[in-house]
Design a protein around this motif. Structure first.
Motif, PDB file in Angstrom:
ATOM      1  N   ILE A  16      -2.195  -7.707 -10.086  1.00  0.00           N
ATOM      2  CA  ILE A  16      -2.054  -6.325 -10.559  1.00  0.00           C
ATOM      3  C   ILE A  16      -3.055  -5.416  -9.839  1.00  0.00           C
ATOM      4  CG2 ILE A  16      -2.301  -4.824 -12.579  1.00  0.00           C
ATOM      5  CD1 ILE A  16      -1.213  -7.193 -14.209  1.00  0.00           C
ATOM      6  N   ASN A  45      -1.628  -4.763  -6.449  1.00  0.00           N
ATOM      7  CA  ASN A  45      -0.604  -3.700  -6.511  1.00  0.00           C
ATOM      8  C   ASN A  45      -1.267  -2.330  -6.521  1.00  0.00           C
ATOM      9  OD1 ASN A  45       1.466  -5.575  -6.694  1.00  0.00           O
ATOM     10  ND2 ASN A  45       1.557  -5.507  -8.938  1.00  0.00           N
ATOM     11  N   ARG A  46      -2.328  -2.239  -7.299  1.00  0.00           N
ATOM     12  CA  ARG A  46      -3.037  -0.964  -7.434  1.00  0.00           C
ATOM     13  C   ARG A  46      -3.629  -0.550  -6.072  1.00  0.00           C
ATOM     14  NH1 ARG A  46      -7.494  -1.608 -11.701  1.00  0.00           N
ATOM     15  NH2 ARG A  46      -5.647  -2.114 -12.924  1.00  0.00           N
ATOM     16  N   ARG A  73      -0.791   0.598  -3.822  1.00  0.00           N
ATOM     17  CA  ARG A  73      -0.338   1.954  -4.190  1.00  0.00           C
ATOM     18  C   ARG A  73      -1.341   3.002  -3.716  1.00  0.00           C
ATOM     19  NH1 ARG A  73       1.726  -0.476  -8.889  1.00  0.00           N
ATOM     20  NH2 ARG A  73      -0.294  -0.245  -9.850  1.00  0.00           N
ATOM     21  N   SER A  74      -2.614   2.644  -3.788  1.00  0.00           N
ATOM     22  CA  SER A  74      -3.644   3.572  -3.358  1.00  0.00           C
ATOM     23  C   SER A  74      -3.490   3.894  -1.864  1.00  0.00           C
ATOM     24  CB  SER A  74      -5.018   2.949  -3.653  1.00  0.00           C
ATOM     25  OG  SER A  74      -6.030   3.814  -3.295  1.00  0.00           O
ATOM     26  N   VAL A 130      -0.493   6.201  -1.498  1.00  0.00           N
ATOM     27  CA  VAL A 130      -0.803   7.573  -1.944  1.00  0.00           C
ATOM     28  C   VAL A 130      -1.644   8.289  -0.899  1.00  0.00           C
ATOM     29  CG1 VAL A 130      -2.138   8.915  -3.622  1.00  0.00           C
ATOM     30  CG2 VAL A 130      -0.581   7.135  -4.414  1.00  0.00           C
ATOM     31  N   ASN A 148       6.176   8.694  -0.725  1.00  0.00           N
ATOM     32  CA  ASN A 148       6.900   8.939  -1.966  1.00  0.00           C
ATOM     33  C   ASN A 148       6.974   7.646  -2.787  1.00  0.00           C
ATOM     34  OD1 ASN A 148       8.884   9.401  -3.912  1.00  0.00           O
ATOM     35  ND2 ASN A 148       9.898  10.913  -2.610  1.00  0.00           N
ATOM     36  N   LEU A 149       6.148   7.559  -3.821  1.00  0.00           N
ATOM     37  CA  LEU A 149       6.091   6.335  -4.631  1.00  0.00           C
ATOM     38  C   LEU A 149       7.400   6.061  -5.365  1.00  0.00           C
ATOM     39  CD1 LEU A 149       2.589   6.581  -6.361  1.00  0.00           C
ATOM     40  CD2 LEU A 149       3.209   5.278  -4.332  1.00  0.00           C
ATOM     41  N   GLY A 150       8.153   7.116  -5.636  1.00  0.00           N
ATOM     42  CA  GLY A 150       9.396   6.937  -6.391  1.00  0.00           C
ATOM     43  C   GLY A 150      10.462   6.185  -5.617  1.00  0.00           C
ATOM     44  N   LEU A 151      10.278   6.052  -4.324  1.00  0.00           N
ATOM     45  CA  LEU A 151      11.280   5.360  -3.512  1.00  0.00           C
ATOM     46  C   LEU A 151      10.826   3.975  -3.090  1.00  0.00           C
ATOM     47  CD1 LEU A 151      12.448   8.340  -1.254  1.00  0.00           C
ATOM     48  CD2 LEU A 151      13.508   7.473  -3.337  1.00  0.00           C
ATOM     49  N   LEU A 152       9.708   3.531  -3.661  1.00  0.00           N
ATOM     50  CA  LEU A 152       9.155   2.225  -3.283  1.00  0.00           C
ATOM     51  C   LEU A 152       8.793   1.410  -4.515  1.00  0.00           C
ATOM     52  CD1 LEU A 152       6.642   3.307  -0.508  1.00  0.00           C
ATOM     53  CD2 LEU A 152       8.556   1.735  -0.161  1.00  0.00           C
ATOM     54  N   THR A 153       8.886   0.101  -4.390  1.00  0.00           N
ATOM     55  CA  THR A 153       8.282  -0.756  -5.423  1.00  0.00           C
ATOM     56  C   THR A 153       7.295  -1.691  -4.741  1.00  0.00           C
ATOM     57  OG1 THR A 153      10.039  -2.419  -5.297  1.00  0.00           O
ATOM     58  CG2 THR A 153      10.279  -0.722  -6.978  1.00  0.00           C
ATOM     59  N   VAL A 154       6.243  -1.997  -5.476  1.00  0.00           N
ATOM     60  CA  VAL A 154       5.197  -2.885  -4.977  1.00  0.00           C
ATOM     61  C   VAL A 154       5.060  -4.045  -5.951  1.00  0.00           C
ATOM     62  CG1 VAL A 154       2.753  -3.083  -4.388  1.00  0.00           C
ATOM     63  CG2 VAL A 154       3.941  -0.912  -4.014  1.00  0.00           C
ATOM     64  N   ARG A 155       5.242  -5.262  -5.495  1.00  0.00           N
ATOM     65  CA  ARG A 155       5.082  -6.434  -6.364  1.00  0.00           C
ATOM     66  C   ARG A 155       4.225  -7.464  -5.653  1.00  0.00           C
ATOM     67  NH1 ARG A 155       9.199  -7.467 -10.084  1.00  0.00           N
ATOM     68  NH2 ARG A 155       7.644  -8.758 -11.095  1.00  0.00           N
ATOM     69  N   ARG A 181       9.211  -2.779  -1.231  1.00  0.00           N
ATOM     70  CA  ARG A 181      10.671  -2.648  -1.175  1.00  0.00           C
ATOM     71  C   ARG A 181      11.080  -1.190  -1.375  1.00  0.00           C
ATOM     72  NH1 ARG A 181      14.963  -4.029  -4.521  1.00  0.00           N
ATOM     73  NH2 ARG A 181      13.666  -4.314  -6.347  1.00  0.00           N
TER      74      ARG A 181
END
Lengths: 136, 125
Positions: B6, B9-10, B13-14, B17, B22-29, B38
């Protein structure tokens, strides 16, 4: 059980979030009144994630987010039908992006969304419902 | 998924950003240090500097260099790796490749779980 709080002015969206996320083992508490939801988010230490709409009458999600962060840090997933709300040309949004989003604890989900993407976003922020030791 | 995953992931994402993606078009796992990115690599709306191959490579390199990322799996739809470089995927009509549509509910009719967008548009904040 991990508690997620959802704030959205549209009850059907809240019902959907509640149903699908509870089916994954999370506990949901939902609010269609942003002011009430903000109060709960500030006061309830069991809440580990906030799902937050952007455009709501009374109080928009960005103002709510900034108000919340003055009281406590918590992962936030913005759930919005308005992708262009996040616009770098907006001084307010750009400041929020650099000051708060840069910590990596905030994510965005666009409506309408795929349930798999919702699960990925939620689990990516706080982990699966059944793994208590991964509370952020 | 561990606490460390986790945190990874953070951290990813950092990076996203900081590069105004655009975070809304990506996923991070991340699972056991294996991170999957993805979706689409697209700049945040209104950000004037476009993504280039060099920038995409720099972003992915930055993610790979995060200490907790043991492996990065890049499953983006709008960029493709070719000859060791990341290139925007061909979107010619004949290519058979479709770019993910970037939708804005203020400009179209939305179904699914958002039945009252039109009401929101007229009365929302």
């Amino acid at each position: 059980m991990r508690k997620i709080l959802a704030i959205d002015d549209e009850p059907p969206v809240l019902r959907c979030l509640e149903t699908v996320l509870e089916s994954r083992g999370y506990k949901l508490e939902v609010f269609d009144d942003p002011v009430e939801g903000l109060r709960k988010a500030k006061e309830d230490p069991d809440v580990v994630l906030l799902l937050l709409d952007v455009k709501m009458p009374g109080m928009n999600g960005f103002d709510l987010y900034k108000d919340l962060l003055r009281s406590r840090q918590m992962p936030v997933l913005f759930v919005t039908a308005y992708p262009r709300s996040f616009n770098a040309k907006s001084e307010d949004v750009a400041h929020m992006w650099q000051e708060h989003f840069a910590a990596g604890t905030t994510d965005i989900l666009y409506k309408p969304f795929d349930l798999e993407v919702l699960f990925e976003k939620v689990e990516g922020l706080i982990g699966p419902a059944d793994e208590e030791d991964s509370d952020p | 998924m561990s606490r460390e995953d986790i945190d990874t992931n953070r951290a990813v994402r950092s990076v996203l950003v900081r590069h105004w993606l655009n975070l809304g078009l990506l996923t991070v796992r991340t699972f056991s240090g294996r991170t999957t990115l993805r979706g689409d690599l697209v700049r945040m709306d209104g950000f004037k500097e476009p993504l280039t191959s060099a920038i995409v490579e720099a972003i992915l390199g930055e993610i790979r260099r995060l200490p907790s990322v043991r492996h990065l799996n890049v499953q983006v739809e709008n960029w493709v790796q070719s000859g060791g470089r990341w290139l925007p995927r061909d979107t010619d009509p004949g290519s058979g490749v479709e770019r993910t549509v970037y939708r804005d509910a203020s400009q179209d009719v939305v179904g699914g779980i958002m039945p009252s967008d039109s009401e929101k548009e007229s009365g929302g904040a």
